[in-house]
Scaffold this motif. Structure first.
Motif, PDB file in Angstrom:
ATOM      1  N   ASP A   1       3.125 -13.964  11.466  1.00 24.89           N
ATOM      2  CA  ASP A   1       3.480 -13.154  10.294  1.00 24.89           C
ATOM      3  C   ASP A   1       4.969 -12.811  10.329  1.00 24.89           C
ATOM      4  N   ASP A   2       5.522 -12.538   9.149  1.00 24.51           N
ATOM      5  CA  ASP A   2       6.915 -12.060   9.022  1.00 24.51           C
ATOM      6  C   ASP A   2       7.888 -12.969   9.783  1.00 24.51           C
ATOM      7  N   PHE A   3       7.595 -14.257   9.786  1.00 27.76           N
ATOM      8  CA  PHE A   3       8.424 -15.122  10.620  1.00 27.76           C
ATOM      9  C   PHE A   3       9.870 -15.096  10.147  1.00 27.76           C
TER      10      PHE A   3
ATOM     11  N   ALA B   1      -7.860 -15.212   2.054  1.00 25.94           N
ATOM     12  CA  ALA B   1      -7.230 -13.947   1.698  1.00 25.94           C
ATOM     13  C   ALA B   1      -6.657 -13.289   2.953  1.00 25.94           C
ATOM     14  N   GLU B   2      -5.652 -12.444   2.707  1.00 29.69           N
ATOM     15  CA  GLU B   2      -5.171 -11.613   3.814  1.00 29.69           C
ATOM     16  C   GLU B   2      -5.844 -10.249   3.648  1.00 29.69           C
ATOM     17  N   ALA B   3      -6.420  -9.772   4.744  1.00 27.21           N
ATOM     18  CA  ALA B   3      -7.074  -8.465   4.700  1.00 27.21           C
ATOM     19  C   ALA B   3      -6.028  -7.373   4.904  1.00 27.21           C
TER      20      ALA B   3
ATOM     21  N   LEU C   1      -8.187  -7.254  -0.252  1.00 28.43           N
ATOM     22  CA  LEU C   1      -7.944  -8.680   0.023  1.00 28.43           C
ATOM     23  C   LEU C   1      -6.884  -9.208  -0.936  1.00 28.43           C
ATOM     24  N   GLN C   2      -5.892  -9.945  -0.392  1.00 28.74           N
ATOM     25  CA  GLN C   2      -4.879 -10.579  -1.254  1.00 28.74           C
ATOM     26  C   GLN C   2      -5.041 -12.098  -1.107  1.00 28.74           C
ATOM     27  N   PRO C   3      -5.244 -12.776  -2.231  1.00 27.77           N
ATOM     28  CA  PRO C   3      -5.534 -14.212  -2.151  1.00 27.77           C
ATOM     29  C   PRO C   3      -4.368 -15.034  -1.608  1.00 27.77           C
TER      30      PRO C   3
ATOM     31  N   GLY D   1       1.184 -13.585  -2.970  1.00 28.36           N
ATOM     32  CA  GLY D   1       2.078 -12.620  -3.592  1.00 28.36           C
ATOM     33  C   GLY D   1       1.533 -12.122  -4.906  1.00 28.36           C
ATOM     34  N   TYR D   2       2.285 -11.186  -5.457  1.00 25.29           N
ATOM     35  CA  TYR D   2       1.837 -10.533  -6.686  1.00 25.29           C
ATOM     36  C   TYR D   2       1.705 -11.512  -7.852  1.00 25.29           C
ATOM     37  N   LEU D   3       2.433 -12.665  -7.717  1.00 24.30           N
ATOM     38  CA  LEU D   3       2.328 -13.657  -8.775  1.00 24.30           C
ATOM     39  C   LEU D   3       0.855 -14.032  -8.993  1.00 24.30           C
TER      40      LEU D   3
ATOM     41  N   ALA E   1       4.257 -18.874   2.147  1.00 23.37           N
ATOM     42  CA  ALA E   1       5.288 -17.900   1.763  1.00 23.37           C
ATOM     43  C   ALA E   1       4.587 -16.660   1.230  1.00 23.37           C
ATOM     44  N   GLU E   2       5.031 -15.520   1.719  1.00 29.97           N
ATOM     45  CA  GLU E   2       4.418 -14.286   1.208  1.00 29.97           C
ATOM     46  C   GLU E   2       5.423 -13.539   0.350  1.00 29.97           C
ATOM     47  N   GLY E   3       4.890 -12.708  -0.505  1.00 28.11           N
ATOM     48  CA  GLY E   3       5.740 -11.944  -1.425  1.00 28.11           C
ATOM     49  C   GLY E   3       6.220 -12.779  -2.605  1.00 28.11           C
ATOM     50  N   VAL E   4       5.439 -13.790  -2.957  1.00 32.89           N
ATOM     51  CA  VAL E   4       5.822 -14.625  -4.102  1.00 32.89           C
ATOM     52  C   VAL E   4       5.452 -13.858  -5.375  1.00 32.89           C
ATOM     53  N   GLU E   5       6.503 -13.562  -6.132  1.00 30.61           N
ATOM     54  CA  GLU E   5       6.242 -12.723  -7.308  1.00 30.61           C
ATOM     55  C   GLU E   5       6.449 -13.482  -8.622  1.00 30.61           C
ATOM     56  N   THR E   6       7.247 -14.542  -8.483  1.00 28.28           N
ATOM     57  CA  THR E   6       7.541 -15.270  -9.742  1.00 28.28           C
ATOM     58  C   THR E   6       7.224 -16.754  -9.582  1.00 28.28           C
TER      59      THR E   6
ATOM     60  N   ASP F   1       8.550 -14.568   5.736  1.00 30.53           N
ATOM     61  CA  ASP F   1       8.528 -13.147   5.374  1.00 30.53           C
ATOM     62  C   ASP F   1       8.998 -12.955   3.938  1.00 30.53           C
ATOM     63  N   GLN F   2       8.352 -11.987   3.292  1.00 30.99           N
ATOM     64  CA  GLN F   2       8.649 -11.748   1.873  1.00 30.99           C
ATOM     65  C   GLN F   2      10.092 -11.343   1.621  1.00 30.99           C
ATOM     66  N   SER F   3      10.754 -10.797   2.644  1.00 26.99           N
ATOM     67  CA  SER F   3      12.160 -10.397   2.456  1.00 26.99           C
ATOM     68  C   SER F   3      13.056 -11.615   2.169  1.00 26.99           C
TER      69      SER F   3
ATOM     70  N   ILE G   1      -5.503  -3.194   4.832  1.00 27.48           N
ATOM     71  CA  ILE G   1      -6.270  -1.948   4.862  1.00 27.48           C
ATOM     72  C   ILE G   1      -5.725  -0.927   3.864  1.00 27.48           C
ATOM     73  N   ARG G   2      -6.611  -0.144   3.320  1.00 26.36           N
ATOM     74  CA  ARG G   2      -6.252   0.975   2.451  1.00 26.36           C
ATOM     75  C   ARG G   2      -7.055   2.193   2.905  1.00 26.36           C
ATOM     76  N   TRP G   3      -6.478   3.345   2.610  1.00 21.50           N
ATOM     77  CA  TRP G   3      -7.150   4.596   2.994  1.00 21.50           C
ATOM     78  C   TRP G   3      -7.549   5.331   1.722  1.00 21.50           C
TER      79      TRP G   3
HETATM   80  N1  LIG Z   1      -2.049  -3.960  11.904  1.00 24.59           N
HETATM   81  C1  LIG Z   1      -2.362  -3.965  10.639  1.00 24.59           C
HETATM   82  N2  LIG Z   1      -1.396  -3.927   9.720  1.00 24.59           N
HETATM   83  C2  LIG Z   1      -1.754  -3.933   8.438  1.00 24.59           C
HETATM   84  C3  LIG Z   1      -3.078  -3.954   8.007  1.00 24.59           C
HETATM   85  N3  LIG Z   1      -3.086  -3.922   6.672  1.00 24.59           N
HETATM   86  C4  LIG Z   1      -1.853  -3.924   6.285  1.00 24.59           C
HETATM   87  N4  LIG Z   1      -1.033  -3.921   7.338  1.00 24.59           N
HETATM   88  C5  LIG Z   1       0.387  -3.935   7.386  1.00 24.59           C
HETATM   89  O1  LIG Z   1       0.873  -2.917   6.606  1.00 24.59           O
HETATM   90  C6  LIG Z   1       2.075  -3.303   6.033  1.00 24.59           C
HETATM   91  C7  LIG Z   1       2.042  -3.006   4.586  1.00 24.59           C
HETATM   92  O2  LIG Z   1       0.959  -3.646   3.984  1.00 24.59           O
HETATM   93  P1  LIG Z   1       0.682  -3.477   2.486  1.00 24.59           P
HETATM   94  O3  LIG Z   1       1.182  -2.208   1.957  1.00 24.59           O
HETATM   95  O4  LIG Z   1      -0.718  -3.849   2.267  1.00 24.59           O
HETATM   96  O5  LIG Z   1       1.590  -4.537   1.949  1.00 24.59           O
HETATM   97  C8  LIG Z   1       1.184  -5.871   1.992  1.00 24.59           C
HETATM   98  C9  LIG Z   1       1.155  -6.419   0.650  1.00 24.59           C
HETATM   99  O6  LIG Z   1       0.621  -5.545  -0.300  1.00 24.59           O
HETATM  100  C10 LIG Z   1       2.585  -6.674   0.405  1.00 24.59           C
HETATM  101  N5  LIG Z   1       2.787  -7.730  -0.595  1.00 24.59           N
HETATM  102  C11 LIG Z   1       2.089  -8.864  -0.736  1.00 24.59           C
HETATM  103  N6  LIG Z   1       2.596  -9.589  -1.769  1.00 24.59           N
HETATM  104  C12 LIG Z   1       3.667  -8.905  -2.241  1.00 24.59           C
HETATM  105  C13 LIG Z   1       4.599  -9.108  -3.239  1.00 24.59           C
HETATM  106  O7  LIG Z   1       4.567 -10.145  -3.980  1.00 24.59           O
HETATM  107  N7  LIG Z   1       5.541  -8.203  -3.448  1.00 24.59           N
HETATM  108  C14 LIG Z   1       5.618  -7.056  -2.637  1.00 24.59           C
HETATM  109  N8  LIG Z   1       6.548  -6.183  -2.851  1.00 24.59           N
HETATM  110  N9  LIG Z   1       4.728  -6.854  -1.664  1.00 24.59           N
HETATM  111  C15 LIG Z   1       3.786  -7.731  -1.482  1.00 24.59           C
HETATM  112  O8  LIG Z   1       3.072  -7.151   1.651  1.00 24.59           O
HETATM  113  C16 LIG Z   1       2.277  -6.607   2.701  1.00 24.59           C
HETATM  114  C17 LIG Z   1       1.731  -7.731   3.489  1.00 24.59           C
HETATM  115  O9  LIG Z   1       2.629  -7.979   4.483  1.00 24.59           O
HETATM  116  P2  LIG Z   1       2.296  -8.878   5.704  1.00 24.59           P
HETATM  117  O10 LIG Z   1       1.229  -8.232   6.529  1.00 24.59           O
HETATM  118  O11 LIG Z   1       3.553  -8.993   6.420  1.00 24.59           O
HETATM  119  O12 LIG Z   1       1.781 -10.120   5.141  1.00 24.59           O
HETATM  120  C18 LIG Z   1       2.235  -4.777   6.277  1.00 24.59           C
HETATM  121  O13 LIG Z   1       3.177  -4.971   7.275  1.00 24.59           O
HETATM  122  C19 LIG Z   1       0.891  -5.174   6.745  1.00 24.59           C
HETATM  123  O14 LIG Z   1       0.975  -6.201   7.726  1.00 24.59           O
HETATM  124  C20 LIG Z   1      -4.056  -3.993   8.973  1.00 24.59           C
HETATM  125  O15 LIG Z   1      -5.263  -4.043   8.678  1.00 24.59           O
HETATM  126  N10 LIG Z   1      -3.661  -4.004  10.273  1.00 24.59           N
END
Ligand SMILES: Nc1nc2c(ncn2[C@@H]2O[C@H](COP(=O)(O)O[C@H]3[C@@H](O)[C@H](n4cnc5c(=O)[nH]c(N)nc54)O[C@@H]3COP(=O)(O)O)[C@@H](O)[C@H]2O)c(=O)[nH]1
Length: 824
Positions: free
Chosen positions: A715-717, A592-594, A576-578, A793-795, A771-776, A738-740, A596-598
């Motif tokens: 997502d990723d708009f 949180a955004e769910a 979970l990412q808050p 984001g990682y921040l 906004a996703e991918g907020v690191e700072t 989108d974080q990009s 998945i991890r393996w």
């Molecule tokens: N259909 C499903 N897709 C899933 C599921 N779980 C994940 N995903 C998709 O996998 C892609 C990669 O995900 P992940 O490696 O978990 O990466 C996510 C975050 O860890 C990463 N993130 C979040 N904050 C930051 C940051 O500050 N810096 C950075 N470099 N990365 C960061 O971004 C990913 C989240 O992306 P998004 O989903 O677009 O919000 C990813 O595309 C997942 O969508 C699943 O269960 N089902």
């Protein structure tokens, strides 16, 4: 005649009667002779006895009367005569002197008369004068002192004798009759015994005569009748066997005749192959009359020139070796038309093993062949282009692989895929799409030799199989690439499709085969892979197969299997990412955004980037997505009982494939119901790629779920399709930048502009923006300045396990409180 016949029948009508009559007659005759002889002897004996008694009587009278004769005492003599005449059967007693004068007579009328028929006087012995059947007349001399004085003559009647004889005869006849009766009875009994046994034979003979050949005489014993019965039975067995053989041979003849007149052509040839006999079907099928055919050889008559001499040689040799030959042959009718036939030729040999005839059967299967060809066409050819289909290609590839290996000549597969066929098909319509495929088929065929194969696998996928290339790999590769270039050039020429003229470019994957023993789908897989490489390289190009790609493919298939196992063995974990919101000086964790991890048993924790794409391609994303949804709901259910956590939402990523599952809405609602989670706590993140097709359906599903309270985030708009028209119609709650764009928002003015535009757009549509991918903190501040007050984001935190998430919940907002935002 009838009486005669009746008497005859009565006496001789049966063996028994014959026996009775025969024995009766024979025995009666014999007994009659016996009785007769016995009677005759008795008669003679009695006669002799009577004669002796008469003589004795005469001599006794003579003796007693001699004195009286000498004295001529007539009175005394008369008394003697009269007394003597009283003896039984004595007819007369006469006393005579020597001269024959009657001195005394039982009948006094004769006294004094002379009797001349006396014996000579010299005879001194009793003499029989007459020995007739009714009278014995004898004379005995009367002697006194040896002097002959006269005669005593007596006559004895036969009455008593006759009576006696008659009695004897009578009792003889009684014996005879009784004997005959006994014999007849015996003959009857014996005859009955014999005839009963003969009748048993006769009855069976009668049954056989009337058609019942199964009957047999049942008779025991060793006599002639039993022996006759046995012989009779043997004869019947033999007859029955012969009859059965006869029937069998008749049946065989009838069957043969019927078989000969079957629907198939049949003819019989002599040992020199001259036709002797043909059936009716022969004329119907070949058009030749029997009269015309007889005497000719089948080859002269039916030979179609479609078979070479070696074919006929093989037929001859096979018949010689095995006695028959079977096979397909092309024959010719009288009108010159050729036809395929299934032919069976059998050699007929004599008992001595000499070949005497050939029997031939021809089954005309023109129509079957045509049907077969039609089926073959349907099964092995593509109906649209009439090119070989996948099945035929596989057949030919199997052969080509063997041939290449045995002849040491390489071959090549060119996998041809049209680049934008789908678009062209959708825009011009299916009819023109089909036409394009037909034109492509024609052009491909024009690029190769007749011995090569051009096949259509389906859709816009074609395969060209080249055979007999060089045995040297680089040379063979060059040859294949030359053909690929030819194909590229041919397919790049614009197509006239109705009134439109269109270009359609191909991507071609090339691989070689024939230098290793491999399964047939291996070269096809390689060519397919190379085709994808060509696509990846920008399309409208040809690529030779790269072994490194092969390794990647192998890895991929291994990964697919591992994913299946991971799901079964519950190796997936939901991190979970808050998501933080900061507004009006209040910062809080909204959810949180769910992600998945393996949890791999050997490789450790694996991120979704490594497997989600593959899971999507192989379809595993469906069960994996369901697992994510279920786990997220379970997590929400747990939180719902904890006051500090009950408000939190969880956003799950749903792939396009999963979203388009027919029962997706039902799946979501079912999970919510099962976990008793308020639907508002669940957010679904969709991507713009979902909107490429079936937008209306996507919207309908979203609306249905929204009505239950489920929220949606885009997502990723900004990275994809971004059609404002659709965006307006979608029942969204949130746009995720989108974080990009966030990553370089402070350094890249374009990204900054995009971010600004997305925030403005969200505001104008009344949507939240995160906004996703907020690191700072700087990024966060910039976003806040632009009006974006929700962050991820990682921040704040990397994705963490649920436990960690709960433990660290309070710390997630620290970056906000620490930054200037908190005071703003
Ligand atoms: N259909 C499903 N897709 C899933 C599921 N779980 C994940 N995903 C998709 O996998 C892609 C990669 O995900 P992940 O490696 O978990 O990466 C996510 C975050 O860890 C990463 N993130 C979040 N904050 C930051 C940051 O500050 N810096 C950075 N470099 N990365 C960061 O971004 C990913 C989240 O992306 P998004 O989903 O677009 O919000 C990813 O595309 C997942 O969508 C699943 O269960 N089902």
């Amino acid at each position: 005649m009838s009486r005669h016949f009746s008497l005859r029948t009565l006496l001789l009508g049966s063996l028994r009667r014959q026996l009775m009559a025969g024995m009766g007659i024979v025995v009666s005759l014999m007994m009659a002779m016996l009785v007769w002889q016995w009677a005759a002897r008795q008669h003679a004996d009695l006669k002799n006895q009577q004669t002796e008694q008469a003589i004795a009587l005469a001599e006794s009278i003579a003796l007693s009367s001699s004195v009286w004769v000498a004295s001529r005492d007539v009175a005394g003599l008369q008394e003697i005569a009269t007394n003597s005449a009283g003896y039984p059967d004595v007819r007369f007693v006469i006393l005579l002197d020597r001269q024959g004068q009657v001195l005394a007579h039982s009948d006094p009328a004769f006294l004094g008369k002379f009797m001349p028929d006396l014996p000579a006087s010299a005879s001194a012995e009793t003499t029989i004068i007459q020995n007739a059947s009714s009278l014995l007349d004898l004379a005995s001399p009367v002697m006194l002192d040896k002097e002959h004085l006269g005669w005593v003559r007596i006559g004895i009647g036969r009455t008593q004798l006759d009576t006696r004889i008659k009695e004897l005869l009578k009792s003889g006849l009684i014996y005879l009759f009784s004997g005959a009766l006994m014999i007849v009875f015996f003959a009857s009994v014996t005859g009955r015994y014999f005839t009963r046994r003969l009748s048993a034979i006769s009855r069976v003979a009668e049954a056989v005569r009337t058609g019942d050949t199964s009957q047999r005489v049942s008779m025991r014993g060793t006599d002639e009748a039993a022996s006759l019965a046995r012989e009779f039975n043997n004869m019947l067995d033999t007859l029955q066997q012969r009859e059965s053989e006869l029937m069998q041979s008749k049946d065989a003849l009838r069957i043969a005749a019927t078989a000969f007149e079957s629907n198939d052509v049949m003819f019989v040839c002599d040992a020199q192959w001259r036709i002797l006999q043909v059936n009716r079907a022969f004329e119907r099928v070949t058009g030749y009359t029997p009269e015309y055919a007889v005497g000719k050889t089948p080859r002269d008559l039916l030979g179609s020139n479609l078979q070479r001499q070696d074919f006929y040689d093989t037929v001859d040799e096979t018949i010689k070796a095995h006695g028959s030959w079977q096979g397909e042959v092309w024959d010719k009718r009288s009108n010159g038309e050729t036809f395929p036939a299934w032919s069976t030729i059998t050699a007929v040999k004599s008992a001595s093993g000499q070949l005497t005839h050939y029997v031939a059967n021809l089954s005309d299967f023109s129509s079957r062949k045509a049907a077969e060809n039609e089926i073959k066409t349907l099964v092995y050819y593509d109906a649209l282009t009439m090119l070989p289909n996948r099945r035929m290609l596989m057949d030919r590839l199997t052969t080509a692989l063997h041939t290449a290996l045995s002849q040491q000549r390489l071959g090549a597969l060119l996998f041809v895929d049209l680049d934008d066929f789908k678009t062209l098909n959708d825009t011009l319509g299916h009819h023109q799409g089909d036409r394009l495929l037909q034109l492509v088929a024609e052009r491909l065929q024009a690029c190769v030799r007749g011995a090569d194969t051009v096949a259509r696998l389906g859709g816009d996928e074609f395969v060209v199989m080249l055979e007999g290339l060089s045995d040297n790999r680089p040379d063979a590769a060059r040859q294949a690439e030359q053909v690929a270039a030819k194909v590229m050039a041919a397919l790049n020429v614009p197509y006239e499709l109705g009134s439109a003229v269109r270009r359609s470019t191909p991507s071609v994957g090339i691989t070689l085969f024939g230098d290793q023993d491999e399964l047939i789908d291996e070269p096809l897989k390689r060519a397919d892979l190379a085709m994808y490489q060509a696509k990846a390289a920008g399309r409208n190009t040809a690529r030779m197969f790269d072994p490194q790609t092969q390794a990647a493919v192998t890895l991929r298939s291994e990964l697919e299997a591992a994913l299946r196992q991971a799901l079964e063995q519950e190796q997936f974990v939901l991190y979970l990412q808050p998501q933080i919101s900061s507004q009006n000086g209040v910062a809080r964790v909204t959810g949180a955004e769910a992600l998945i991890r393996w949890q791999h048993p050997t490789r450790g924790l694996i991120g979704p980037v490594e497997f989600i794409g593959i899971a999507e391609e192989c379809g595993m994303i469906i069960p994996i997505g369901q697992w994510v949804l279920r786990t997220a709901c379970k997590q929400l259910a747990q939180w719902s009982t904890v006051p500090d956590l009950a408000h939190l939402t969880i956003a799950v990523n749903v792939s396009a494939k999963q979203f388009h599952e027919p029962d997706f809405v039902h799946q979501v609602l079912a999970e919510l119901e099962r976990s008793a989670v308020p639907p508002r706590c669940l957010k679904i993140e969709i991507t713009e790629s979902m909107l490429i097709s079936n937008v209306d359906e996507v919207i309908a599903r979203m609306e249905e779920l929204q009505q239950h309270g489920v929220g949606f985030a885009m997502d990723d708009f900004g990275t994809g399709y971004s059609s404002l028209t659709y965006l307006k119609r979608l029942p969204l709650d949130v746009l995720k930048i989108d974080q990009s764009f966030v990553r370089d928002v402070l350094v890249d003015s374009n990204d900054a502009a995009i971010v600004n535009m997305i925030v403005a757009l969200a505001n104008s549509l009344g949507l939240n923006v995160i906004a996703e991918g907020v690191e700072t903190a700087e990024q966060m501040r910039y976003l806040a300045q632009q009006g974006c007050h929700a962050y991820q984001g990682y921040l704040f935190s990397k994705p963490v396990s649920a436990r960690e998430f709960e433990d660290r919940l309070a710390s997630f907002i620290k970056p906000v409180t620490n930054s200037a935002l908190a005071t703003n």
